[in-house]
Design an enzyme around this catalytic site. Structure first.
Site, mmCIF file in Angstrom:
data_model
loop_
_atom_site.group_PDB
_atom_site.id
_atom_site.type_symbol
_atom_site.label_atom_id
_atom_site.label_comp_id
_atom_site.label_asym_id
_atom_site.label_seq_id
_atom_site.Cartn_x
_atom_site.Cartn_y
_atom_site.Cartn_z
ATOM 1 N N SER A 15 12.151 -14.001 6.317
ATOM 2 C CA SER A 15 11.639 -13.033 7.284
ATOM 3 C C SER A 15 10.785 -12.003 6.556
ATOM 4 C CB SER A 15 12.790 -12.326 8.012
ATOM 5 O OG SER A 15 13.567 -11.574 7.092
ATOM 6 N N ASP A 36 15.633 -18.345 0.165
ATOM 7 C CA ASP A 36 16.328 -17.223 0.786
ATOM 8 C C ASP A 36 17.796 -17.599 0.942
ATOM 9 O OD1 ASP A 36 15.133 -14.639 2.657
ATOM 10 O OD2 ASP A 36 17.222 -15.206 2.940
ATOM 11 N N VAL A 58 19.520 -15.665 -5.189
ATOM 12 C CA VAL A 58 18.730 -15.590 -6.422
ATOM 13 C C VAL A 58 19.319 -14.643 -7.453
ATOM 14 C CG1 VAL A 58 16.572 -16.309 -5.337
ATOM 15 C CG2 VAL A 58 17.178 -13.882 -5.394
ATOM 16 N N SER A 146 9.553 -0.477 -4.247
ATOM 17 C CA SER A 146 9.557 0.352 -3.046
ATOM 18 C C SER A 146 9.072 1.737 -3.426
ATOM 19 C CB SER A 146 10.963 0.457 -2.451
ATOM 20 O OG SER A 146 11.020 1.471 -1.456
ATOM 21 N N TYR A 159 19.793 3.105 -3.685
ATOM 22 C CA TYR A 159 18.653 2.235 -3.385
ATOM 23 C C TYR A 159 17.472 2.564 -4.299
ATOM 24 C CZ TYR A 159 14.800 0.120 -0.741
ATOM 25 O OH TYR A 159 13.700 -0.596 -0.372
ATOM 26 N N LYS A 163 15.496 0.112 -7.103
ATOM 27 C CA LYS A 163 14.056 -0.159 -7.056
ATOM 28 C C LYS A 163 13.319 0.496 -8.223
ATOM 29 C CE LYS A 163 13.679 -2.740 -3.361
ATOM 30 N NZ LYS A 163 13.147 -4.125 -3.440
#
Length: 250
Positions: A15, A36, A58, A146, A159, A163
């Site tokens: 997606s 995925d 992964v 991000s 988070y 990133k």
């Protein structure tokens, strides 16, 4: 990088950014493997683009090795890896029930950071054995970071850390792999209309989009995919992380 008949692997491809990138690569003539953890979703994308679907976690070393081996047997060793796997999770360091569970932090690092390095190291090993193209290039590894790596908000400490690790590995990896003809690039998306954003931002409204200087909307995954194709075709883009956020410094 000439993409015609070029073996390419896209992770997180069930997606969002990964699925749209897979579509663009297939349209450009690449032989695309989509990976995925969502087996149903990734098969749907593969059927749509005529690619190969491989359900895989992964972040798991053996699972990722097996997935790349399956892709290699079907299409040849990948010259392109676009890693779009990512988990979005906003959680305060100290909440109503006490400190953030350490396991929540660990899972974000596992999915967002460790999976990125895992796929990078495995893909680079395959690329290093390939014959270079006429310009000396063997492959391109493109990872998704991000803008939260730079401008994390309240509740995004974990988070942003995961990133930020992705951002920090791009330049040293490019310096290490450059002599082998392998480029390493990152893209740091801002607010894009994807399931990850919707999972992190529970109360999305127009005010959030209007904080973006221009355009005043969430990004379209197609715009991410277009940048991926430009990076792949422009050999001078290397060792950098490109912000794709409409100028939105959160």
């Amino acid at each position: 990088m000439d993409l015609w008949a070029c073996p390419a692997v896209v992770t997180g491809a069930a997606s969002g950014l990964g699925a749209e990138t897979a579509r663009y690569l297939a349209e450009a003539g690449a032989k695309v493997t989509v990976i995925d953890i969502d087996a149903v979703g990734v098969q749907k994308v593969a059927d749509e683009i005529g690619g190969l679907a491989i359900p895989c976690d992964v972040a798991n070393s053996l699972s990722a090795e097996n997935a790349l081996a399956t892709a290699r047997d079907a299409h040849g060793a990948a010259r392109v890896l676009v890693h779009c796997v990512g988990r979005g999770h906003s959680e305060p360091t100290i909440g109503a029930d006490g400190p953030m569970p350490l396991e929540d932090f660990r899972q974000l690092v596992e999915v967002n950071l460790i999976s990125t390095f895992n796929m990078m190291r495995l893909a680079a090993a395959d690329m290093a054995r390939l014959q270079p193209r006429s310009n000396g290039e063997r492959g391109v590894i493109l990872s998704t970071a991000s803008v939260a790596a730079y401008d994390g908000q309240s509740g995004e400490a974990a988070y942003s850390a995961s990133k930020g690790g992705v951002v920090s590995m791009i330049l040293p990896a490019a310096r290490e792999l450059g002599p082998l003809g392998i480029r390493v690039v990152g893209i740091a998306p801002g607010l894009f209309g994807t399931p990850t954003l919707f999972a992190m931002e529970k109360n999305l409204d127009s005010r959030l989009a209007h904080q973006i200087p221009f355009p005043h909307r969430f990004g379209d995954p197609a715009e991410f995919a277009m940048l991926v194709l430009h990076v792949l075709k422009n050999v001078m883009i290397n060792g950098t992380v490109l912000r794709l956020d409409g100028g939105h410094h959160r």
